[in-house]
Design a protein around this motif. Structure first.
Motif, PDB file in Angstrom:
ATOM      1  N   TRP A  62     -13.376  -0.049  -1.254  1.00 44.09           N
ATOM      2  CA  TRP A  62     -12.478   0.847  -0.896  1.00 44.09           C
ATOM      3  C   TRP A  62     -10.982   0.810  -0.805  1.00 44.09           C
ATOM      4  O   TRP A  62     -10.150   1.559  -0.975  1.00 44.09           O
ATOM      5  CB  TRP A  62     -13.192   1.194   0.643  1.00 44.09           C
ATOM      6  N   ASP A  64      -9.108  -0.912  -2.916  1.00 45.70           N
ATOM      7  CA  ASP A  64      -8.768  -0.955  -4.270  1.00 45.70           C
ATOM      8  C   ASP A  64      -8.683   0.474  -4.677  1.00 45.70           C
ATOM      9  O   ASP A  64      -9.548   0.976  -5.017  1.00 45.70           O
ATOM     10  CB  ASP A  64      -9.787  -1.923  -5.025  1.00 45.70           C
ATOM     11  N   ARG A  65      -7.301   0.886  -4.690  1.00 48.49           N
ATOM     12  CA  ARG A  65      -7.203   2.115  -5.203  1.00 48.49           C
ATOM     13  C   ARG A  65      -7.873   2.439  -6.498  1.00 48.49           C
ATOM     14  O   ARG A  65      -8.392   3.413  -6.730  1.00 48.49           O
ATOM     15  CB  ARG A  65      -5.738   2.330  -5.194  1.00 48.49           C
ATOM     16  N   GLU A  66      -7.948   1.313  -7.507  1.00 53.63           N
ATOM     17  CA  GLU A  66      -8.375   1.770  -8.935  1.00 53.63           C
ATOM     18  C   GLU A  66      -9.930   1.995  -8.927  1.00 53.63           C
ATOM     19  O   GLU A  66     -10.362   2.721  -9.397  1.00 53.63           O
ATOM     20  CB  GLU A  66      -7.924   0.588  -9.857  1.00 53.63           C
ATOM     21  N   SER A  68     -11.547   3.173  -6.058  1.00 53.32           N
ATOM     22  CA  SER A  68     -12.114   4.201  -5.080  1.00 53.32           C
ATOM     23  C   SER A  68     -11.073   5.587  -5.203  1.00 53.32           C
ATOM     24  O   SER A  68     -11.124   6.738  -4.972  1.00 53.32           O
ATOM     25  CB  SER A  68     -12.131   3.885  -3.719  1.00 53.32           C
ATOM     26  N   GLY A  69      -9.663   5.187  -5.209  1.00 56.14           N
ATOM     27  CA  GLY A  69      -8.687   6.237  -4.879  1.00 56.14           C
ATOM     28  C   GLY A  69      -8.395   7.275  -6.138  1.00 56.14           C
ATOM     29  O   GLY A  69      -7.931   8.295  -6.030  1.00 56.14           O
ATOM     30  N   ASP A  70      -8.480   6.681  -7.180  1.00 56.24           N
ATOM     31  CA  ASP A  70      -8.267   7.614  -8.418  1.00 56.24           C
ATOM     32  C   ASP A  70      -9.330   8.413  -9.026  1.00 56.24           C
ATOM     33  O   ASP A  70      -9.313   8.741 -10.030  1.00 56.24           O
ATOM     34  CB  ASP A  70      -7.677   6.569  -9.539  1.00 56.24           C
ATOM     35  N   ARG A  73      -8.036  12.792  -9.043  1.00 55.76           N
ATOM     36  CA  ARG A  73      -6.697  12.516  -9.662  1.00 55.76           C
ATOM     37  C   ARG A  73      -6.424  13.974 -10.177  1.00 55.76           C
ATOM     38  O   ARG A  73      -6.998  14.904 -10.865  1.00 55.76           O
ATOM     39  CB  ARG A  73      -6.664  11.816 -10.922  1.00 55.76           C
ATOM     40  N   TRP A 228      -6.249   8.963  -1.484  1.00 61.68           N
ATOM     41  CA  TRP A 228      -6.273   7.798  -1.002  1.00 61.68           C
ATOM     42  C   TRP A 228      -4.869   7.262  -0.341  1.00 61.68           C
ATOM     43  O   TRP A 228      -3.811   7.400  -1.011  1.00 61.68           O
ATOM     44  CB  TRP A 228      -6.524   6.876  -2.205  1.00 61.68           C
ATOM     45  N   LYS A 229      -4.959   6.671   0.663  1.00 62.21           N
ATOM     46  CA  LYS A 229      -4.035   6.094   1.634  1.00 62.21           C
ATOM     47  C   LYS A 229      -4.545   4.663   2.350  1.00 62.21           C
ATOM     48  O   LYS A 229      -5.633   4.574   2.892  1.00 62.21           O
ATOM     49  CB  LYS A 229      -3.359   6.798   2.701  1.00 62.21           C
ATOM     50  N   LYS A 230      -4.006   3.651   1.898  1.00 64.28           N
ATOM     51  CA  LYS A 230      -4.545   2.369   2.324  1.00 64.28           C
ATOM     52  C   LYS A 230      -4.552   2.306   3.938  1.00 64.28           C
ATOM     53  O   LYS A 230      -5.781   1.786   4.402  1.00 64.28           O
ATOM     54  CB  LYS A 230      -3.613   1.272   1.898  1.00 64.28           C
TER      55      LYS A 230
END
Length: 255
Positions: A62, A64-66, A68-70, A73, A228-230
């Motif tokens: 979670w 790691d943006r790659e 979970s966050g992408d 898009r 996604w925002k850390k």
């Protein structure tokens, strides 16, 4: 004496799924579920948990943006005509999850089949990357997914917490994590309410042993649920861990 089978049921929730990762951190210290069921992002988390994923690893995913966050898009020309999100990153994430995690306990996910909006439980090992993608394919934002000639949508569209699926898989006790508060503009909430008018009428046992865990504080708005925002991920993981630890302290120890 009836055998006790404890199911962990994980709701839909988009980026709020990080709350479930925090919840797993507290749960894993107390017990291992006999069954895991999830809808939408809860299915992505659920497959990892059913495979014995350690909480630290799930948190890392979670954070790691790659990883979970992408998965969501925006298209360059996003809009109602072209669609808002590119489905390819979600498909790639689904393929990675399927390759990395092999469930060690019974695991099921829920999808919604078009055109009649039927809820369908799919159990491992019949789950494919397409099923993982479909259970997260929010209508209007992501396209439906074709599987064996049929079209499927987000598993949380009609029922955000698939308790019925856990019972169908043999659960006698349920710990459910609800990480999807009502968020968004009035029209988005209205659309969700309309969709859920089509949910099946279900009868649950009056003595259903259910523990429902919900966020103790505000998670965020619709944008937070999508992008996604850390700092949000860190906060939600901590909240999920604390809320779940408090809830489990109030229960007889789960074996």
């Amino acid at each position: 004496m009836k055998e006790v089978k404890t199911a962990l049921v994980l709701s839909a929730g988009g980026m709020f799924g990080a709350y479930q990762a925090g919840a797993w951190q507290a749960i894993e210290k107390e017990f291992r579920p006999d069954i895991v069921v999830g809808a939408s992002v809860g299915a992505l988390n659920g497959m990892a948990i059913a495979a014995g994923c350690k909480p630290e690893r799930l948190n890392e995913r979670w954070l790691d943006r790659e990883q979970s966050g992408d998965a969501l898009r925006l298209f360059p020309n996003a809009g109602w005509r072209n669609g808002w999100f590119d489905p390819q990153p979600l498909r790639e994430q689904s393929e990675r999850i399927l390759a990395e995690f092999v469930p060690q306990v019974p695991f099921g996910l829920v999808v919604v089949r078009l055109p009649r909006l039927n809820t369908v439980l799919v159990k491992y090992p019949n789950i494919t990357a397409a099923h993982l993608q479909a259970t997260c394919s929010i209508p209007l934002f992501l396209p439906s997914v074709r599987i064996e000639g049929k079209r499927f949508l987000d598993g949380g569209l009609l029922e955000k917490i698939p308790l019925w699926a856990a019972l169908e898989m043999g659960a006698t006790r349920i710990i459910a994590i609800d990480s999807l508060p009502q968020v968004g503009k009035w029209w988005l909430r209205a659309g969700t309410d309309i969709a859920r008018m089509f949910k099946p009428r279900r009868r649950y046992p009056k003595d259903l042993d259910l523990t429902l865990i919900r966020p103790s504080g505000y998670l965020g708005d619709a944008n937070d649920a999508v992008f996604w925002k850390k700092e949000n991920i860190v906060r939600w993981i901590e909240m999920g861990r604390n809320d779940t630890a408090a809830a489990l302290r109030g229960l007889v120890k789960v074996a």
